[in-house]
Write an enzyme that holds these catalytic residues in place. Structure first.
Site: not given
Ligand code: GLC
Length: 564
Positions: A32, A107, A210, A273, A340-341
């Site tokens: 968090d 993001d 994104d 991205e 993270h992908d």
């Protein structure tokens, strides 16, 4: 080149935090914002300057989990998801980051919302609803409309979803629960630009955008033509061209509007991205403005070409040449090895710490802005993510594909379960690695390597990967040439096979980077008379001692050095 010509984002080093996995301060097994605040000193000491946060906006409950695509499916763009904290804590996070002279980047998912967003609920409530046109709705093909409107693909296959209530189909560029907004509707544009302003007013320094390449689709909904390609960098998929759905000129124009919007504020920035060839990526930066140093599009784009580059000097040489060809100064390339992908970089390179160090030197000394993924600095490796327990929406979507086929596909770099790169940060060797209290089940299992690979332990070990990153970041900060200097490869002829060498020049400062990718000792003629060692991946090496080696520079196996 004058230093004051450079903006902060051209010189910076970005660190990506995946909020869910960084630090849990409330004891519910989920990272968090307060947890992140507690770890800001760590990031400052590490030496990174900008922190990019994956989303922490509300994202609907999807049984049995909350946050179906972990925040990339937003149901409210102007709030904080309760699992992560409150707006007050967010405001404090911004302040704490700025007090440390660091920058904060959020993001922004402009392309689609969650299917649970009130806008979409309204939109699908009837064809006459004022928000109906906020998303991309079409009638199905005749005679009875039960076939998708056209042959478009999404990035994961099927692109159209039938809605029995409206008897229409809606379009999604990604997963079916992420309907695309209709950017041909001016209210949508206005609302999303307002969202962009909202967080900038709160003090954030920029955005990672994104899937920015998919905002506009062909206005006439024409079928995508056949191409003889199973896959291409520019989004062609399963023999269908991407020209009706990806990288449309309208999308590039909208990027200019986005740029003009952030330029209403002082010194903000955008990184896009967009999986594409270098040629297409460059177009996102817009046109060169009159001052000859800036563009009117996005400030940066991710260059993902490095992501799967094997640890072979020749491959990096080629890549660097390509980057210099397409993104010469004043363009700024980016250096990305994980996010993270993607499967963890250290796992891709055989879980080898020596190679990971060389990789780090390259990332932090090549010309461009480095993006470090959380945990890469301590060598966090890929978690074992089985299909059965997976949490990732992509994995669920492809649930019908048996595990053994997934394993085979995985060998070709197709990543079907992103849980593996999202495991909690490993802070120490206590139960749950200091991520959350003991006896609590973290949202994803802690990687068993935490006993040895953790911040606490690596801080004390001079030879650790963490200390290698720290030293490198310090050296980069102290030497402008490494941040903004011109770049040139040095040709070692036959040795180019095992050694990658280049220099960076800024005004009178010239800095050399020599990377030995091989397992043999090398002796290389020094390019200057009195080289001064400023960094080595070997913790105890203090000097180059040319005299001892007859005027040569000695490189031990897998050693990377920086000298001037
Ligand atoms: C981007 C994100 C990814 C997300 C997808 C849909 O590629 O990086 O995590 O699932 O977009 O928003």
């Amino acid at each position: 080149m004058l230093d004051n010509k450079f903006k902060w984002w051209q010189k910076t080093v970005v660190y990506q935090v995946y909020p869910r996995s960084f630090k849990d301060s409330t004891g519910n097994g989920i990272g968090d914002l307060q947890g992140i605040i507690e770890k800001l000193d760590y990031l400052q000491e590490l030496g990174v300057e900008t922190i990019w946060f994956s989303p922490f906006y509300p994202s609907p409950i999807y049984k049995p989990y909350s946050q179906h695509d972990c925040g990339y499916d937003i149901s409210n763009y102007k709030e904080i998801h309760p699992e992560y904290g409150t707006m007050e804590i967010f405001d404090n996070l911004v302040k704490e980051i700025h007090d440390r002279d660091m920058k904060i980047v959020l993001d922004m998912v402009l392309n689609h919302t969650s299917i649970e967003h009130p806008w979409f609920k309204e939109s699908r409530s009837s064809r006459d609803n004022p928000k109906h046109d906020w998303y991309i709705w079409r009638d199905g093909r005749k005679p009875n409309g039960k076939k998708p409107p056209n042959n478009w693909n999404s990035m994961i296959g099927k692109a159209w979803e039938y809605d029995p209530h409206t008897d229409q189909w809606f379009y999604h560029a990604f997963l079916p629960f992420q309907p695309d907004l209709n950017y041909r509707n001016s209210e949508v544009q206005r609302e999303m630009l307002d969202t962009v302003r909202f967080w900038l007013k709160k003090g954030v320094d920029g955005y990672r955008l994104d899937l920015i390449n998919t905002l506009f689709k062909d206005a006439q909904f024409r079928n995508t033509p056949f191409v003889f390609k199973l896959y291409s960098e520019d989004g062609d998929l399963f023999f269908r061209s991407s020209e009706m759905t990806i990288n449309l000129p309208d999308t590039l124009e909208f990027c200019k509007i986005l740029r003009a919007t952030i330029d209403e504020f002082l010194d903000k920035f955008l990184v896009g991205e967009n999986n594409a060839s270098l040629k297409i990526l460059k177009t996102y930066l817009g046109d060169m403005s009159k001052d000859g140093i800036s563009h009117d599009g996005l400030n940066l784009v991710f260059l993902f070409q490095s992501m799967n580059t094997p640890m072979k000097p020749k491959r990096f040489r080629n890549l660097m040449q390509m980057y210099e060809k397409w993104f010469p100064y004043p363009y700024t390339p980016t250096w990305v090895f994980g996010n993270h992908d993607q499967m963890r970089r250290i796992t891709k390179i055989g879980d080898n710490f020596n190679k990971a160090k060389i990789n780090a030197v390259l990332q932090l000394t090549a010309r461009g802005v480095p993006f470090i993924y959380y945990g890469d600095e301590i060598g966090m490796k890929e978690g074992k993510a089985s299909k059965k327990d997976s949490r990732d929406a992509i994995s669920h979507h492809f649930n019908w594909i048996p595990q053994f086929i997934r394993n085979i596909i995985g060998k070709y770099g197709i990543y079907m379960n992103r849980d593996g790169c999202r495991t909690p940060m490993q802070w120490d060797d206590s139960e749950n690695a200091g991520f959350c209290p003991p006896n609590i089940e973290p949202w994803l299992p802690i990687h068993p390597s935490f006993v040895k690979r953790n911040v606490n332990r690596e801080e004390k070990d001079v030879g650790s990967l963490l200390n290698c990153y720290r030293k490198l970041l310090k050296v980069r900060k102290e030497n402008l040439a490494l941040q903004i200097g011109d770049f040139a490869l040095i040709n070692l002829k036959k040795l180019n096979k095992i050694c990658l060498t280049y220099h960076r020049i800024y005004e009178k400062q010239k800095i050399f980077v020599y990377l030995n990718f091989g397992n043999k000792e090398l002796f290389l003629l020094s390019p200057i008379q009195k080289p001064q060692l400023i960094f080595s991946t070997l913790p105890n090496r203090k000097a180059l001692n040319l005299k001892v080696y007859n005027g040569n520079i000695k490189l031990t196996p897998f050693e990377g050095i920086i000298f001037k």
